[in-house]
Design a protein around this motif. Sequence first.
Motif, mmCIF file in Angstrom:
data_model
loop_
_atom_site.group_PDB
_atom_site.id
_atom_site.type_symbol
_atom_site.label_atom_id
_atom_site.label_comp_id
_atom_site.label_asym_id
_atom_site.label_seq_id
_atom_site.Cartn_x
_atom_site.Cartn_y
_atom_site.Cartn_z
ATOM 1 N N PRO A 271 0.798 -1.233 0.000
ATOM 2 C CA PRO A 271 0.000 0.000 0.000
ATOM 3 C C PRO A 271 0.829 1.281 0.000
ATOM 4 C CG PRO A 271 -0.119 -1.114 2.142
ATOM 5 C CD PRO A 271 0.572 -2.049 1.205
ATOM 6 N N LYS A 272 2.107 1.168 0.379
ATOM 7 C CA LYS A 272 2.965 2.366 0.425
ATOM 8 C C LYS A 272 3.631 2.664 -0.920
ATOM 9 C CE LYS A 272 4.034 1.887 5.348
ATOM 10 N NZ LYS A 272 5.097 1.640 6.343
ATOM 11 N N SER A 273 3.538 1.728 -1.864
ATOM 12 C CA SER A 273 4.197 1.906 -3.160
ATOM 13 C C SER A 273 3.524 2.996 -3.977
ATOM 14 C CB SER A 273 4.176 0.590 -3.932
ATOM 15 O OG SER A 273 4.657 0.777 -5.250
ATOM 16 N N ASP A 274 4.337 3.771 -4.708
ATOM 17 C CA ASP A 274 3.791 4.825 -5.582
ATOM 18 C C ASP A 274 3.615 4.328 -7.017
ATOM 19 O OD1 ASP A 274 6.402 4.619 -6.393
ATOM 20 O OD2 ASP A 274 6.964 6.687 -5.916
ATOM 21 N N GLY A 275 3.958 3.048 -7.237
ATOM 22 C CA GLY A 275 3.767 2.472 -8.566
ATOM 23 C C GLY A 275 4.892 2.746 -9.540
ATOM 24 N N ARG A 276 5.982 3.307 -9.058
ATOM 25 C CA ARG A 276 7.102 3.626 -9.958
ATOM 26 C C ARG A 276 8.157 2.530 -10.025
ATOM 27 N NH1 ARG A 276 8.330 10.001 -8.531
ATOM 28 N NH2 ARG A 276 6.287 10.801 -9.137
ATOM 29 N N GLN A 277 8.193 1.682 -8.989
ATOM 30 C CA GLN A 277 9.191 0.614 -8.948
ATOM 31 C C GLN A 277 8.542 -0.713 -8.553
ATOM 32 O OE1 GLN A 277 12.071 2.492 -6.207
ATOM 33 N NE2 GLN A 277 13.509 2.515 -7.922
ATOM 34 N N ILE A 278 9.075 -1.790 -9.118
ATOM 35 C CA ILE A 278 8.503 -3.117 -8.879
ATOM 36 C C ILE A 278 9.542 -4.036 -8.229
ATOM 37 C CG2 ILE A 278 9.122 -4.132 -11.134
ATOM 38 C CD1 ILE A 278 6.243 -5.324 -11.186
#
Length: 202
Positions: free
Chosen positions: A57-64
């Motif tokens: 939930p803390k991910s900004d979607g820029r890194q996997i």
Amino acid sequence: MSEDHAQAVEQVAEDVKDIKLENGTAPGAANGTPSKNDDSVIPFKDAFKMFSKFGDPKSDGRQITLSQSDKWMKQAKVIDGKKITTTDTAIHFKKLKSVKLGLEDYQKFLEDLAKSKKVELEEIKKKLTTCGQPGVSTHLTKSAAAAAAVDRLTDTTKYTGSHKQRFDEAGKGKGIAGRKELVDNSGYVTGYQHKDSYNKSH
């Protein structure tokens, strides 16, 4: 004023057209016929963002991460356990010496993986963009073999040992009587088969 308004409308229409072409969802290919998969295809950048947020939930979607990537690849059937395995993805992912990869580095990872396993990069990308959103797989169906296995494992007539004692002949659970040895205060020894038969035979 109306001329300016008309120009503004034209500009918006052009912008929308450009966006559609950029995402690969323009209505039709070069010959003008609509693509059959337009509805189910998610642009690679958008799919990357969704899976890089999955489970974090803390991910900004820029890194996997590797685990998120493996989840994506398993859902897309890229990882099949034969041609490409999680060991293969781990080796190539770690070559980039980072716990998380951005979109650009992830593309390099895919290129390296495809080259090593002699698989077309476009084929991998096609699978990754048509597998649906995280957790929603369009490929997973309950096979007849799986259904048969479930039926076999839940058939109480094939149970043995103490498990057999937990169900009656109809396959209905006996509850606590099937799990615990209840004390018999009848005066007969355990296992005696002719209970209450003395008076009938004398």
